[in-house]
Enzyme design. Sequence first.
Site, PDB file in Angstrom:
ATOM      1  N   CYS A   1      -1.974   1.646  -1.291  1.00  0.00           N
ATOM      2  CA  CYS A   1      -2.952   0.819  -0.568  1.00  0.00           C
ATOM      3  C   CYS A   1      -4.138   0.514  -1.466  1.00  0.00           C
ATOM      4  O   CYS A   1      -4.777   1.418  -2.016  1.00  0.00           O
ATOM      5  CB  CYS A   1      -3.417   1.552   0.685  1.00  0.00           C
ATOM      6  SG  CYS A   1      -4.702   0.673   1.607  1.00  0.00           S
TER       7      CYS A   1
ATOM      8  N   TYR B   1      -2.337 -11.618   3.264  1.00  0.00           N
ATOM      9  CA  TYR B   1      -2.046 -10.196   3.498  1.00  0.00           C
ATOM     10  C   TYR B   1      -0.887 -10.031   4.472  1.00  0.00           C
ATOM     11  O   TYR B   1       0.005  -9.198   4.265  1.00  0.00           O
ATOM     12  CB  TYR B   1      -3.295  -9.507   4.026  1.00  0.00           C
ATOM     13  CG  TYR B   1      -3.132  -8.028   4.266  1.00  0.00           C
ATOM     14  CD1 TYR B   1      -2.869  -7.156   3.215  1.00  0.00           C
ATOM     15  CD2 TYR B   1      -3.254  -7.487   5.547  1.00  0.00           C
ATOM     16  CE1 TYR B   1      -2.744  -5.782   3.430  1.00  0.00           C
ATOM     17  CE2 TYR B   1      -3.133  -6.135   5.772  1.00  0.00           C
ATOM     18  CZ  TYR B   1      -2.877  -5.286   4.708  1.00  0.00           C
ATOM     19  OH  TYR B   1      -2.747  -3.935   4.932  1.00  0.00           O
TER      20      TYR B   1
ATOM     21  N   GLU C   1       0.413  -4.367  -3.727  1.00  0.00           N
ATOM     22  CA  GLU C   1      -1.038  -4.392  -3.592  1.00  0.00           C
ATOM     23  C   GLU C   1      -1.641  -3.903  -4.904  1.00  0.00           C
ATOM     24  O   GLU C   1      -1.407  -2.772  -5.323  1.00  0.00           O
ATOM     25  CB  GLU C   1      -1.496  -3.515  -2.429  1.00  0.00           C
ATOM     26  CG  GLU C   1      -1.057  -4.043  -1.081  1.00  0.00           C
ATOM     27  CD  GLU C   1      -1.710  -3.317   0.083  1.00  0.00           C
ATOM     28  OE1 GLU C   1      -2.697  -2.579  -0.139  1.00  0.00           O
ATOM     29  OE2 GLU C   1      -1.224  -3.470   1.219  1.00  0.00           O
TER      30      GLU C   1
ATOM     31  N   ASP D   1       2.395   5.253   3.627  1.00  0.00           N
ATOM     32  CA  ASP D   1       2.532   3.804   3.509  1.00  0.00           C
ATOM     33  C   ASP D   1       3.877   3.490   2.862  1.00  0.00           C
ATOM     34  O   ASP D   1       4.106   3.809   1.690  1.00  0.00           O
ATOM     35  CB  ASP D   1       1.409   3.227   2.647  1.00  0.00           C
ATOM     36  CG  ASP D   1       0.041   3.401   3.282  1.00  0.00           C
ATOM     37  OD1 ASP D   1      -0.015   3.448   4.529  1.00  0.00           O
ATOM     38  OD2 ASP D   1      -0.956   3.485   2.554  1.00  0.00           O
TER      39      ASP D   1
ATOM     40  N   TYR E   1       3.645  -1.204  -1.626  1.00  0.00           N
ATOM     41  CA  TYR E   1       2.940   0.024  -2.016  1.00  0.00           C
ATOM     42  C   TYR E   1       3.521   0.651  -3.278  1.00  0.00           C
ATOM     43  O   TYR E   1       3.168   1.772  -3.621  1.00  0.00           O
ATOM     44  CB  TYR E   1       2.989   1.025  -0.859  1.00  0.00           C
ATOM     45  CG  TYR E   1       2.346   0.502   0.401  1.00  0.00           C
ATOM     46  CD1 TYR E   1       0.983   0.233   0.450  1.00  0.00           C
ATOM     47  CD2 TYR E   1       3.111   0.247   1.537  1.00  0.00           C
ATOM     48  CE1 TYR E   1       0.387  -0.257   1.606  1.00  0.00           C
ATOM     49  CE2 TYR E   1       2.523  -0.249   2.694  1.00  0.00           C
ATOM     50  CZ  TYR E   1       1.166  -0.497   2.722  1.00  0.00           C
ATOM     51  OH  TYR E   1       0.573  -0.988   3.859  1.00  0.00           O
TER      52      TYR E   1
ATOM     53  N   CYS F   1      -7.748   5.529   3.884  1.00  0.00           N
ATOM     54  CA  CYS F   1      -7.333   5.614   2.488  1.00  0.00           C
ATOM     55  C   CYS F   1      -6.126   6.540   2.423  1.00  0.00           C
ATOM     56  O   CYS F   1      -6.228   7.730   2.714  1.00  0.00           O
ATOM     57  CB  CYS F   1      -8.453   6.144   1.599  1.00  0.00           C
ATOM     58  SG  CYS F   1      -7.935   6.376  -0.124  1.00  0.00           S
TER      59      CYS F   1
ATOM     60  N   CYS G   1      -3.072  14.190 -16.381  1.00  0.00           N
ATOM     61  CA  CYS G   1      -2.383  13.382 -17.380  1.00  0.00           C
ATOM     62  C   CYS G   1      -3.015  13.618 -18.749  1.00  0.00           C
ATOM     63  O   CYS G   1      -4.220  13.374 -18.927  1.00  0.00           O
ATOM     64  CB  CYS G   1      -2.465  11.908 -17.017  1.00  0.00           C
ATOM     65  SG  CYS G   1      -1.651  10.818 -18.196  1.00  0.00           S
TER      66      CYS G   1
END
Length: 221
Positions: free
Chosen positions: A52, A86, A98, A133, A138, A203, A212
């Site tokens: 998202c 959208y 997105e 999601d 996504y 969110c 990472c």
Amino acid sequence: MFGQKATMVDPARALPGRDTPIPVPAAHEVLGTPLTPPYPEGSEIADIAMGCFWGAERAFWRLGTEHGIITTAVGYAGGYTPNPTYEEVCTGRTGHTEAVRVVFDPRVVSYADLLKVFWEGHDPTQGMRQGNDVGTQYRSAILYHDDTQKAAAEATRDAFQPVLTRAGYGPITTEIIPAGPFYFAEGYHQQYLSDTKNPNGYCGLGGTGASCPVGVAGTES
């Protein structure tokens, strides 16, 4: 906001879209800088997708102008339909994911530094979903603008995979593809989670907790 289509649409069956771009605000809600080109001389663009786009954009604007962020915006990338809405993207029939556009000053922050935020800010092993999601919109993606960005994307991916494997995660499913058109999303999506709009809004992003090793990968650009 929850897509359902988990397989990519056939390009021949994609929605037709439109010739007219969707209008966006003139200035960033938080940073006050323009969302659309032309961007300052010497700036570079990072286009990424990590679920998202509301929370994903916030992760980058929060770095701030003092850390080299010039502007951020949300939009649709990696698909087939020109200037989609959208609602169209949510059907899974545009092929877009997105995406977030990050315009940055490479003299202050490196592309690899931004990729570190990208990799650690979501779970890049989930395929056509991110958390709750679900849908092609996504999916995780890095849309590179030149060979240097491509090399950095691949190097950081290859450095992160062993870390994820040790943590019990599967293969990274992130697409690393050339950047095509970036279609800006509707104005209400831009900086959606800002304090002046929806500071407590939804969110769905969640990282893996793994770090990472960008420095180890030697990808500083």
